[in-house]
Design an enzyme around this catalytic site. Structure first.
Site, short mmCIF file in Angstrom:
data_model
loop_
_atom_site.label_atom_id
_atom_site.label_comp_id
_atom_site.label_asym_id
_atom_site.label_seq_id
_atom_site.Cartn_x
_atom_site.Cartn_y
_atom_site.Cartn_z
N PHE A 102 52.14 25.80 -33.92
CA PHE A 102 51.06 24.17 -35.49
C PHE A 102 51.61 23.21 -35.59
O PHE A 102 50.96 21.71 -36.03
CB PHE A 102 51.71 25.13 -36.74
CG PHE A 102 50.43 25.70 -36.60
CD1 PHE A 102 49.48 26.32 -37.26
CD2 PHE A 102 51.41 27.75 -37.54
CE1 PHE A 102 48.62 27.25 -37.76
CE2 PHE A 102 50.62 28.37 -37.67
CZ PHE A 102 49.47 28.35 -37.86
N THR A 146 44.78 28.53 -29.63
CA THR A 146 45.83 28.42 -30.64
C THR A 146 46.22 28.75 -31.38
O THR A 146 45.50 30.09 -32.08
CB THR A 146 44.34 26.77 -31.35
OG1 THR A 146 43.53 28.14 -31.78
CG2 THR A 146 44.23 26.03 -30.27
N ASP A 147 47.01 28.27 -31.98
CA ASP A 147 47.19 28.71 -33.79
C ASP A 147 46.25 28.83 -35.00
O ASP A 147 44.91 27.75 -34.40
CB ASP A 147 48.62 28.62 -34.02
CG ASP A 147 49.28 29.78 -35.01
OD1 ASP A 147 48.80 30.44 -35.62
OD2 ASP A 147 50.16 30.02 -35.34
N TYR A 148 46.28 29.90 -35.50
CA TYR A 148 45.35 29.42 -36.52
C TYR A 148 44.55 28.16 -37.56
O TYR A 148 45.48 27.85 -37.98
CB TYR A 148 45.94 30.74 -37.33
CG TYR A 148 45.06 31.22 -38.70
CD1 TYR A 148 44.73 32.63 -38.08
CD2 TYR A 148 44.21 30.61 -39.25
CE1 TYR A 148 43.93 33.71 -39.43
CE2 TYR A 148 42.77 31.33 -40.06
CZ TYR A 148 42.88 32.76 -40.46
OH TYR A 148 42.27 33.06 -41.09
#
Ligand code: NOJ
Length: 762
Positions: free
Chosen positions: A270, A301-303
């Site tokens: 992030f 990717t992350d969230y």
């Protein structure tokens, strides 16, 4: 956090493409991942992928780059109608949080029967430290200094998760973490880079098994790429600013180890790194992961982190964010819908080359093939479930992992181990009868009711002992009304076992603590228990190093038991009654106070190392520099003595080896296990400063009471290598100091010389 498909009212994309042409991958097929036999059938797969690519519309390609979460309600997993429609149209390549063979089969059926090209979905989930059978949190398990334990727990997690329809785990987390305030320290292997590399390899092997196409293997995902653990002020998601040298020597090597272990996927972090968010960081993705390390993995990717770049402030809008992420080398967008909604237009406008999209799709398809999904899209739906889930064997493995993760911090008057008969034990504290919090953060599909509480475990270990119980207080409240009952229980007993610490949601994502001490009134209760004069055994159940100076100064016995998972109570019983002699060692320094953070053993020396006789040296005027407990520390119910080191030579040639031998004697009266740790120091770097010590080996040895074992380590030039002043990788001729000992602050020492400098492959 739930995705909102129309996240923001986005303005037109700004012209970015010119500055992003650097390093864009060629359209040549990606290299073949080494770890899997299925992938080794490379040529045929490449042909198949190229044939598919030719048939795909741009929208279908971007679909393969899109990952959405399912939801959950009382009846089980659910999927929003709009996502179901997206799947049907080939606009989704993977789904996470969808569980159970029935539900994943239903979604897969849509993908392989109703879409134009019938490309199967990949199902992902956060399988972090177990699935139904929950193992110790990763930080705890790393304290076992037993790679076999870690590989086995990841394997068992993969077996259970795959039987529930899953193909892919978002683990292992390989972030180096040196800040106890950061809640996610619970999810990794601690502060040391060398140890982090070993653990990364073991966990990737455990999840992926020997062959990705086996139904019971999971694709692993090394996260969070990168330096997420360096979050400023220990606040989750916070900015990171890390020099290139520190990235190369400290934060990146565990990711490189994951590449070497054949890790199928990587997740961007992030944070922004040196001003560039990780989801748009070409240096991380193209330069390091792909060009230097030659990883064929795909990057997710992350969230919603693509959309979050708008808040970061490096993009103007969602289209801008999507372009930067794709051009930097992101292959799959988790939950932002930025690729889905913006990428086709960006390609048509010439802002993202179609070759970038094609390459991402190749990587994703390659791993779907490697997983065997093109042969059998339902491979994870047809596994026997009950016979491989939460079995007696899995629970036995979890109990073994849990007791090996426990670190005995203090046992000054040998109160432990407790006798099993003729004793009354007061078991008090907010976590004494607790089950759910034993699961720790990210507890998969673990069920609190199926955990063994500490009181249950103690009773089972010592059925003839008498127990009196009282909770005393909550984990985090100001209510002291339960103190009287707890103190009464203590007065009736021979010994007090106080089970205290953190709830499972006090560590993990978004759970940073500015004061990582015993929360609420727990310390006050300890003070009252101590005042009874009864011996107090403090059992800590927590997800991070705590600042426990008062406890250290005032209590004789402290057991760091972490959040140990399903078998927590049994494992604690095994240790408290001496059926298991504790052998865990800290993989994270315990500071005395928050003011010392960041505090880690392998720091550099400074030009004015602390000297109590010289005021103008690097130290505090109000407390020592030294931690409360150093990296590598842990006690046993026995004692170990290290004889002086024997080196095979005092000179090491770059192409030779040097052995370091040490005799370790169990000088106590109980059999036990010791973790003999090897550290080195490069005494003079050519132009760059070097850490005061660095771990380069360990040997966990079982030694019978009164006996001795000779432990031998072999050193090579590669063990001395680092990124030199000119950033090349190699070892430099000159003097080195070596230690072998029980932790990073002690040990026997000797010196040797590397005869010539050498450049080495990383
Ligand atoms: C956010 C977390 O940072 C990451 O570790 C996790 O894998 C994803 N959410 C998916 O749940």
């Amino acid at each position: 956090m739930k995705n909102n498909r129309s996240v923001r009212n986005v303005a037109a994309a700004t012209a970015l493409f010119g500055s992003l042409m650097w390093g864009v991958a060629s359209a040549a097929p990606a290299p073949v991942p080494p770890a899997s036999k299925a992938v080794d059938a490379g040529a045929r797969q490449n042909e198949r992928i190229e044939a598919l690519l030719k048939q795909m519309t741009l929208e279908e390609k971007v679909g393969q780059m899109t990952l959405f979460s399912s939801d959950y309600d009382k009846t089980g997993p659910t999927m929003r109608a709009e996502y179901l429609d997206d799947i049907r149209k080939g606009r989704v390549g993977a789904v996470f949080n969808a569980l159970t063979p029935e539900f994943t089969r239903k979604l897969q059926k849509i993908a392989v029967e109703q879409t134009r090209l019938k490309i199967p979905l990949l199902f992902g989930y956060d399988v972090i430290h177990g699935y139904k059978t929950i193992f110790p949190i990763p930080l705890a398990e790393a304290c076992s200094f037993d790679l076999g334990v870690m590989e086995r727990s990841a394997r068992i997690a993969a077996v259970e998760a795959s039987a529930d329809g899953l193909h892919w785990t978002f683990a292992p987390m390989v972030d180096i973490a040196r800040d106890p305030r950061w809640g996610r320290i619970a999810e990794g292997a601690g502060e040391d880079t060398w140890w982090g590399q070993q653990v990364a390899g073991a966990r990737v092997h455990g999840f992926q098994g020997s062959d990705l196409s086996r139904p019971d293997s999971l694709l692993a995902c090394a996260k969070h790429y990168a330096a997420y653990g360096a979050a400023q002020a220990g606040r989750d998601y916070s900015t990171t600013d890390v020099s290139e040298r520190e990235m190369l020597d400290t934060y990146l090597p565990p990711f490189h180890a994951a590449v070497k272990a054949g890790c199928a996927t990587f997740m961007t972090a992030f944070n922004d790194l040196n001003g560039v968010p990780c989801s748009a960081n070409e240096w991380l993705l193209r330069e390091m992961l792909r060009r230097r390390w030659k990883s064929p993995a795909f990057v997710v990717t992350d969230y919603t982190s693509i959309n979050e770049m708008i808040e970061h402030g490096n993009v103007a809008d969602q289209a801008d964010a999507a372009a930067q992420a794709a051009n930097a080398g992101v292959d799959m967008d988790m939950q932002s819908a930025a690729f889905l909604d913006k990428l086709p237009a960006l390609v048509r406008a010439g802002k993202v080359p179609v070759a970038v999209v094609d390459d991402a799709v190749r990587r994703v398809l390659r791993y779907k093939m490697a997983k065997g999904l093109f042969e059998n899209p339902y491979l994870a739906c047809d596994l026997p479930r009950s016979s491989v889930t939460f079995t007696a064997d899995h629970r036995a493995a979890a109990r073994d992992a849990a007791r090996r993760s426990i670190v005995l911090l203090e046992n000054k008057k040998n109160v432990l181990p407790l006798r099993k008969t003729g004793i009354t034990i007061a078991v008090v504290g907010p976590l004494s009868a607790d089950r759910t919090n034993m699961l720790g953060t990210w507890s998969g599909q673990g069920e609190g009711e199926r955990c063994v509480s500490v009181i249950e475990g103690l009773r089972a270990s010592a059925p003839s002992a008498s127990f009196v119980t009282a909770k005393g207080c909550d984990i985090d409240s100001t209510d002291v009304s339960g103190f009287t009952a707890a103190v009464d229980a203590a007065r009736k007993a021979d010994v007090v076992v106080a089970v205290m610490g953190e709830s499972n949601d006090m560590s993990g994502e978004a759970s940073s603590r500015a004061n990582p001490d015993l929360p609420g009134v727990q310390r006050r209760l300890l003070q009252q228990l101590k005042a009874t004069g009864k011996p107090v055994v403090l059992v800590l159940c927590n997800g991070r190093p705590l600042t426990i100076s008062w406890e250290h100064d005032n209590l004789d016995t402290i057991v760091e038991a972490w959040h140990l998972g399903t078998e927590a109570g049994n494992a604690i019983g095994d240790v408290l009654f001496g059926d298991c002699n504790p052998s865990g060692r800290l993989v994270t320094t315990f500071p005395r106070a928050v003011g010392q953070i960041p505090l880690y053993y392998n720091h550099r020396n400074t030009g004015r190392p602390a000297d109590s006789k010289n005021h103008f040296t690097s130290k505090y005027i109000d407390m020592p520099n030294e931690p409360l407990y150093p990296f590598g520390y842990g006690r046993s119910y026995t004692t170990f003595v290290y004889a002086p080191l024997k080196l095979s030579s005092t000179a090491l040639d770059p192409d030779g080896t040097l052995t370091v031998e040490v005799k370790v004697t169990n000088s106590g009266s109980r059999d036990g296990e010791e973790v003999a740790q090897l550290y080195v120091r490069d005494l003079v770097g050519e132009g760059v400063t070097r850490p005061v010590r660095e771990m380069r080996g360990f040997e966990k040895v079982r030694i019978a009471a009164g006996e001795a074992r000779v432990v031998t380590f072999t050193l090579r030039a590669a063990d001395l290598a680092f990124h030199r002043k000119d950033m090349t990788y190699g070892a430099e001729a000159g003097e080195f100091q070596v230690w072998v000992g029980p932790d990073s602050a002690n040990g026997q020492t000797a010196r040797f010389r590397l005869t010539r400098s050498v450049t080495l492959p990383e």
